[in-house]
Design a protein around this motif. Structure first.
Motif, PDB file in Angstrom:
ATOM      1  N   LEU A 175      24.730  31.886  30.326  1.00 28.76           N
ATOM      2  CA  LEU A 175      25.764  31.452  31.262  1.00 28.76           C
ATOM      3  C   LEU A 175      27.080  32.102  30.873  1.00 28.76           C
ATOM      4  O   LEU A 175      27.378  32.257  29.693  1.00 28.76           O
ATOM      5  CB  LEU A 175      25.934  29.929  31.188  1.00 28.76           C
ATOM      6  N   ARG A 176      27.861  32.504  31.822  1.00 31.31           N
ATOM      7  CA  ARG A 176      29.192  33.029  31.491  1.00 31.31           C
ATOM      8  C   ARG A 176      30.230  32.438  32.420  1.00 31.31           C
ATOM      9  O   ARG A 176      29.944  32.118  33.586  1.00 31.31           O
ATOM     10  CB  ARG A 176      29.230  34.548  31.520  1.00 31.31           C
ATOM     11  N   VAL A 177      31.410  32.300  31.910  1.00 33.48           N
ATOM     12  CA  VAL A 177      32.528  31.709  32.645  1.00 33.48           C
ATOM     13  C   VAL A 177      33.784  32.503  32.307  1.00 33.48           C
ATOM     14  O   VAL A 177      33.997  32.880  31.157  1.00 33.48           O
ATOM     15  CB  VAL A 177      32.734  30.234  32.226  1.00 33.48           C
ATOM     16  N   ASN A 178      34.587  32.782  33.302  1.00 38.97           N
ATOM     17  CA  ASN A 178      35.821  33.525  33.057  1.00 38.97           C
ATOM     18  C   ASN A 178      36.878  32.626  32.424  1.00 38.97           C
ATOM     19  O   ASN A 178      37.069  31.483  32.843  1.00 38.97           O
ATOM     20  CB  ASN A 178      36.376  34.095  34.370  1.00 38.97           C
ATOM     21  N   LEU A 179      37.559  33.157  31.428  1.00 39.96           N
ATOM     22  CA  LEU A 179      38.665  32.449  30.790  1.00 39.96           C
ATOM     23  C   LEU A 179      39.913  33.313  30.892  1.00 39.96           C
ATOM     24  O   LEU A 179      39.845  34.524  30.770  1.00 39.96           O
ATOM     25  CB  LEU A 179      38.374  32.204  29.308  1.00 39.96           C
ATOM     26  N   GLN A 180      41.030  32.652  31.086  1.00 38.69           N
ATOM     27  CA  GLN A 180      42.289  33.402  31.110  1.00 38.69           C
ATOM     28  C   GLN A 180      43.368  32.614  30.388  1.00 38.69           C
ATOM     29  O   GLN A 180      43.535  31.420  30.631  1.00 38.69           O
ATOM     30  CB  GLN A 180      42.732  33.669  32.544  1.00 38.69           C
ATOM     31  N   ALA A 181      44.049  33.269  29.492  1.00 44.14           N
ATOM     32  CA  ALA A 181      45.112  32.597  28.741  1.00 44.14           C
ATOM     33  C   ALA A 181      46.403  32.681  29.532  1.00 44.14           C
ATOM     34  O   ALA A 181      47.190  33.598  29.372  1.00 44.14           O
ATOM     35  CB  ALA A 181      45.265  33.236  27.369  1.00 44.14           C
ATOM     36  N   THR A 182      46.621  31.692  30.408  1.00 44.60           N
ATOM     37  CA  THR A 182      47.871  31.628  31.165  1.00 44.60           C
ATOM     38  C   THR A 182      48.370  30.184  31.237  1.00 44.60           C
ATOM     39  O   THR A 182      49.243  29.788  30.508  1.00 44.60           O
ATOM     40  CB  THR A 182      47.685  32.170  32.597  1.00 44.60           C
ATOM     41  N   SER A 183      47.737  29.369  32.104  1.00 48.48           N
ATOM     42  CA  SER A 183      48.206  27.993  32.253  1.00 48.48           C
ATOM     43  C   SER A 183      47.019  27.044  32.363  1.00 48.48           C
ATOM     44  O   SER A 183      45.876  27.455  32.425  1.00 48.48           O
ATOM     45  CB  SER A 183      49.077  27.875  33.505  1.00 48.48           C
ATOM     46  N   ALA A 184      47.299  25.732  32.423  1.00 51.45           N
ATOM     47  CA  ALA A 184      46.257  24.719  32.429  1.00 51.45           C
ATOM     48  C   ALA A 184      45.434  24.758  33.708  1.00 51.45           C
ATOM     49  O   ALA A 184      45.837  25.312  34.715  1.00 51.45           O
ATOM     50  CB  ALA A 184      46.870  23.337  32.275  1.00 51.45           C
ATOM     51  N   ASP A 185      44.250  24.148  33.657  1.00 50.30           N
ATOM     52  CA  ASP A 185      43.369  24.127  34.824  1.00 50.30           C
ATOM     53  C   ASP A 185      42.677  22.760  34.908  1.00 50.30           C
ATOM     54  O   ASP A 185      42.821  21.917  34.032  1.00 50.30           O
ATOM     55  CB  ASP A 185      42.307  25.227  34.697  1.00 50.30           C
ATOM     56  N   LYS A 186      41.928  22.571  35.985  1.00 54.47           N
ATOM     57  CA  LYS A 186      41.254  21.294  36.193  1.00 54.47           C
ATOM     58  C   LYS A 186      40.036  21.159  35.277  1.00 54.47           C
ATOM     59  O   LYS A 186      39.510  22.124  34.767  1.00 54.47           O
ATOM     60  CB  LYS A 186      40.804  21.199  37.659  1.00 54.47           C
ATOM     61  N   ASN A 187      39.595  19.921  35.122  1.00 56.74           N
ATOM     62  CA  ASN A 187      38.402  19.665  34.309  1.00 56.74           C
ATOM     63  C   ASN A 187      37.140  20.124  35.027  1.00 56.74           C
ATOM     64  O   ASN A 187      37.025  20.023  36.226  1.00 56.74           O
ATOM     65  CB  ASN A 187      38.264  18.171  34.037  1.00 56.74           C
ATOM     66  N   SER A 188      36.228  20.637  34.232  1.00 55.01           N
ATOM     67  CA  SER A 188      34.909  20.969  34.749  1.00 55.01           C
ATOM     68  C   SER A 188      33.919  20.802  33.605  1.00 55.01           C
ATOM     69  O   SER A 188      34.302  20.494  32.484  1.00 55.01           O
ATOM     70  CB  SER A 188      34.863  22.401  35.273  1.00 55.01           C
ATOM     71  N   LEU A 189      32.666  21.038  33.880  1.00 52.68           N
ATOM     72  CA  LEU A 189      31.643  20.852  32.858  1.00 52.68           C
ATOM     73  C   LEU A 189      30.519  21.858  33.070  1.00 52.68           C
ATOM     74  O   LEU A 189      30.090  22.104  34.180  1.00 52.68           O
ATOM     75  CB  LEU A 189      31.077  19.427  32.961  1.00 52.68           C
ATOM     76  N   ILE A 190      30.060  22.458  31.960  1.00 55.12           N
ATOM     77  CA  ILE A 190      28.896  23.348  32.038  1.00 55.12           C
ATOM     78  C   ILE A 190      27.646  22.521  31.826  1.00 55.12           C
ATOM     79  O   ILE A 190      27.555  21.751  30.883  1.00 55.12           O
ATOM     80  CB  ILE A 190      28.963  24.429  30.946  1.00 55.12           C
ATOM     81  N   VAL A 191      26.663  22.690  32.684  1.00 56.63           N
ATOM     82  CA  VAL A 191      25.381  22.004  32.516  1.00 56.63           C
ATOM     83  C   VAL A 191      24.287  23.054  32.419  1.00 56.63           C
ATOM     84  O   VAL A 191      24.262  24.007  33.192  1.00 56.63           O
ATOM     85  CB  VAL A 191      25.089  21.066  33.701  1.00 56.63           C
ATOM     86  N   ILE A 192      23.425  22.900  31.443  1.00 50.00           N
ATOM     87  CA  ILE A 192      22.334  23.851  31.261  1.00 50.00           C
ATOM     88  C   ILE A 192      21.018  23.115  31.431  1.00 50.00           C
ATOM     89  O   ILE A 192      20.731  22.170  30.706  1.00 50.00           O
ATOM     90  CB  ILE A 192      22.401  24.498  29.862  1.00 50.00           C
ATOM     91  N   ASP A 193      20.225  23.520  32.407  1.00 54.61           N
ATOM     92  CA  ASP A 193      18.924  22.906  32.638  1.00 54.61           C
ATOM     93  C   ASP A 193      17.841  23.808  32.085  1.00 54.61           C
ATOM     94  O   ASP A 193      17.721  24.958  32.507  1.00 54.61           O
ATOM     95  CB  ASP A 193      18.681  22.720  34.140  1.00 54.61           C
ATOM     96  N   LEU A 194      17.068  23.308  31.148  1.00 53.33           N
ATOM     97  CA  LEU A 194      15.917  24.069  30.666  1.00 53.33           C
ATOM     98  C   LEU A 194      14.662  23.458  31.275  1.00 53.33           C
ATOM     99  O   LEU A 194      14.246  22.377  30.881  1.00 53.33           O
ATOM    100  CB  LEU A 194      15.830  24.023  29.139  1.00 53.33           C
ATOM    101  N   LYS A 195      14.094  24.135  32.245  1.00 56.23           N
ATOM    102  CA  LYS A 195      12.869  23.649  32.868  1.00 56.23           C
ATOM    103  C   LYS A 195      11.667  24.103  32.054  1.00 56.23           C
ATOM    104  O   LYS A 195      11.656  25.207  31.530  1.00 56.23           O
ATOM    105  CB  LYS A 195      12.740  24.206  34.303  1.00 56.23           C
ATOM    106  N   ALA A 196      10.665  23.248  32.043  1.00 53.04           N
ATOM    107  CA  ALA A 196       9.467  23.596  31.283  1.00 53.04           C
ATOM    108  C   ALA A 196       8.716  24.715  31.994  1.00 53.04           C
ATOM    109  O   ALA A 196       8.793  24.827  33.202  1.00 53.04           O
ATOM    110  CB  ALA A 196       8.562  22.389  31.154  1.00 53.04           C
TER     111      ALA A 196
END
Lengths: 189, 234
Positions: free
Chosen positions: B213-234
């Motif tokens: 999984l990848r997510v863009n990060l930028q060092a500027t100002s604050a942002d809203k809350n979010s959450l990464i979810v990882i599903d490992l299916k059998a």
């Protein structure tokens, strides 16, 4: 396809891509640096190229002469960026429409022959060429691509290439013949 | 031919583009004409000087890094689009806190699903999370697994201008763990140490399987809350 097979295939692709592209990265970076004039932009351009080519591994494997093909893709990517940036590649080429006055150009080139022209001055003049002129001279005069190879890389007839190269060199000679700002300051101080 | 006629042929002469007769004629002329000889030397000198122009070296490890980024980006586009999270189960946080011992700043959390099923997300549309330089914010990964899993390797890679708080200068961390059935939550205190943009790349691997999984990060100002979810299916 099972997840295991999928990831196994992905690992194979990764190794194949790195085997294919690894030997060319230095050359591509050098070309990019000649095109862009800065390390950051050159790295960015090469990174962009790799991102675009990763899904095209099968196509890359089938290419007989990979280096000129990569140069072609890199050049187009560079020109696309220039165009997206709002700068016209073609307009600056017209900058050399003035008569080719060989005598006017002599001063800078003589300095070059005599070894008194600094590398810094040459770099400054080269940077003043437009993007297309820089790329053309980089590919042909610096990196040694032949006109026949360039005709394929740039998808341009050889006759047209000769004209563009001539204009590019003429423009560079004119830029080199300009009185450097540093020398004017030195005289006045 | 006079001298001016010769001058226009200099570049083609140096390119080896003249035919044998033209080349011999020009060579003979240059041998007897000092002006043309000097001018031809100027043309050659310009080419020599161009070839000697220096190239600033790429940063150390650039080739390896660029190839890796291409691979990660390609792999990341195979994973599905992030969706909103409903709630967190905090048990995994306890394990993580023991491992990193960092104070968790309230705030940022990212969300995504780790599965091979679902729509492909273009790299250009990855979520972007902004932070201020020197700010530490929590990035929370929620890893969904269908059953208990042993021998799972978790890897987190950060761009050069970000690091895990408490792990100064380290941009990649990897550790082995055990995941329990259901949602496993991992909170990473990510610190922006310099301006710029980059990607957080999280990988969960077990045996031959791996999810990214990848997510863009930028060092500027604050942002809203979010959450990464990882599903490992059998």
């Amino acid at each position: 396809m099972s997840i295991v097979k999928f990831w196994s295939r992905t690992a194979d692709n990764q190794n194949r891509f790195e085997d294919l592209m690894g030997p060319h990265i230095d050359h591509l970076y050098r070309l990019s640096y000649r095109f862009t004039g800065s390390r950051e932009d050159a790295e960015d351009l090469v990174q962009d190229l790799l991102l675009k080519l990763y899904p095209r591994q099968q196509e890359i494997e089938s290419i007989e002469k990979l280096r000129p093909w990569l140069a072609r893709v890199l050049y187009r990517l560079f020109i696309d960026r220039v165009r997206q940036g709002g700068r016209s590649v073609l307009s600056a080429v017209e900058d050399s429409e003035a008569p080719d006055d060989q005598m006017d150009q002599a001063a800078g080139i003589e300095a070059l022959v005599e070894g008194t022209l600094t590398q810094e001055r040459l770099l400054e003049s080269f940077a003043l060429l437009n993007e297309d002129q820089r790329a053309l001279l980089a590919l042909h005069d610096i990196e040694g691509y032949t006109l026949a190879e360039l005709a394929d890389v740039l998808d341009t007839p050889i006759g047209t290439l000769k004209s563009r190269l001539n204009r590019s060199r003429t423009r560079l000679r004119k830029l080199l013949s300009r009185e450097p700002f540093q020398e004017s300051r030195r005289v006045n101080s | 031919m006079n001298c001016k006629d010769q001058h226009v042929l200099f570049d083609e002469y140096l390119d080896g583009e003249l035919n044998e007769s033209q080349s011999a004629s020009l060579t003979a002329h240059v041998e007897t004409c000092g002006t043309c000889k000097a001018r031809l030397a100027q043309h050659q000198a310009l080419r020599d000087a161009l070839r000697q122009m220096p190239v600033e070296p790429a940063r150390s490890g650039f080739a390896h890094s660029a190839l890796r980024q291409a691979r990660l980006a390609y792999a990341a586009e195979k994973i599905p689009h992030p969706q909103p999270v409903v709630k967190q189960q905090p048990f995994f946080r306890h394990w993580f806190a023991a491992g990193f011992g960092g104070a968790m700043a309230a705030g940022l959390a990212l969300w995504a699903v780790f599965t091979l099923i679902g729509p492909v997300q273009p790299a250009s549309k990855l979520p972007m999370f902004n932070m201020a330089v020197l700010e530490t914010r929590n990035v929370t990964l929620a890893i969904n697994v269908p059953e208990d899993m042993d021998g799972v390797t978790l890897t987190v890679e950060l761009p050069d201008n970000f690091e895990i708080s408490g792990y100064r200068g380290k941009h990649q961390l990897a550790w082995q763990t055990r995941l329990k059935k259901g949602r496993n939550v991992l909170t990473l205190p990510v610190k922006a140490v310099g301006k710029g943009q980059g990607q957080l790349v999280a990988r969960v691997a077990r045996n031959q399987e791996s999810k990214l999984l990848r997510v863009n990060l930028q060092a500027t100002s604050a942002d809203k809350n979010s959450l990464i979810v990882i599903d490992l299916k059998a």
